[in-house]
Design an enzyme around this catalytic site. Sequence first.
Site, PDB file in Angstrom:
ATOM      1  CB  THR A 101      81.751  20.524   2.311  1.00  0.00           C
ATOM      2  OG1 THR A 101      81.654  20.882   1.052  1.00  0.00           O
ATOM      3  CG2 THR A 101      80.945  21.715   3.248  1.00  0.00           C
ATOM      4  CE  LYS A 176      80.620  23.836  -0.991  1.00  0.00           C
ATOM      5  NZ  LYS A 176      81.304  22.701  -1.389  1.00  0.00           N
TER       6      LYS A 176
END
Length: 297
Positions: A101, A176
């Site tokens: 991420t 995300k």
Amino acid sequence: MRERSHERRIGFVGIGNLGESMVLNLLERGWEVSVLDRVANRLDRVRAAGAAVASDLSDIKDHDIICLAVPDDDAVTQIALGPSGLLGHMQPHQSLVVHSTILPTTAQLLAEQFGAAGVAFLDAPVSGGAHRARRGELTLMVGATKEALAAMASLFSEVATDVIHLGEPGAGSATKLANQLMMFSALAGAHEALSLAAAYGVAETDALKAFSTSTGDTWVGRNWGFFDDVAAEYNRTGTPVTDRPWSKDLAEAVMAARSAEVGVPFAALLTQLLPGLVEEHARHATFTHLTKGATDE
């Protein structure tokens, strides 16, 4: 074990909570995987399952696909663009997949740099947690060209049950972070709701049962205890609190919003409140649930 129907090799960097499960799944499905992690004992389980252990990036630089599941932007950027990084060594037939991420701007920068070298770059953060990763049932949020995504079809079909193409590199990371913001907003609300119910003598399990069939139903409520397990695993592997999703991902959501000139005052508040709530609850947890649910690496 399934026979391997292809000859591609994977270099996988980052064998943490999520990376370990992803690698074990791929090994079982017949992929040839070389692994690298800065913490040597994280490699024990995947080595025992048949992974080749690389000593440094030079050992994996010629693999067809290199996947990164390292903690943050700094780690990804160092591996990709550092003095001994991948950029100077990868060839046009290779692909770099970032499951970490990271900030959308970091993904865009990497796509530009690797694209100029003819290397396919895929911004592909995951959601699903270690249990789903172990079964090959993750959700992949992909930012990439259609051609780069098509080339990953055989790999991604064994990593994930849902592969969602969201646009060019940066789109996967943005989605995300947005997912994390929605989930952690619900988690903070759940902590406060359970505290309110407890103040009037309602047991946590009873309140959660009521929520599960009511308008307050959420994934975090149905999988209460998930973050206690994740925190315990992070404690086992020595992951700093600042690198855990409820700290890092929320901070990155605020940074991404600032870059895009989008106001996210609730996210900014969560960065101050949620890490303490999660860590405190995990410290005092008296039960552990196996879950089906989703979060990052």
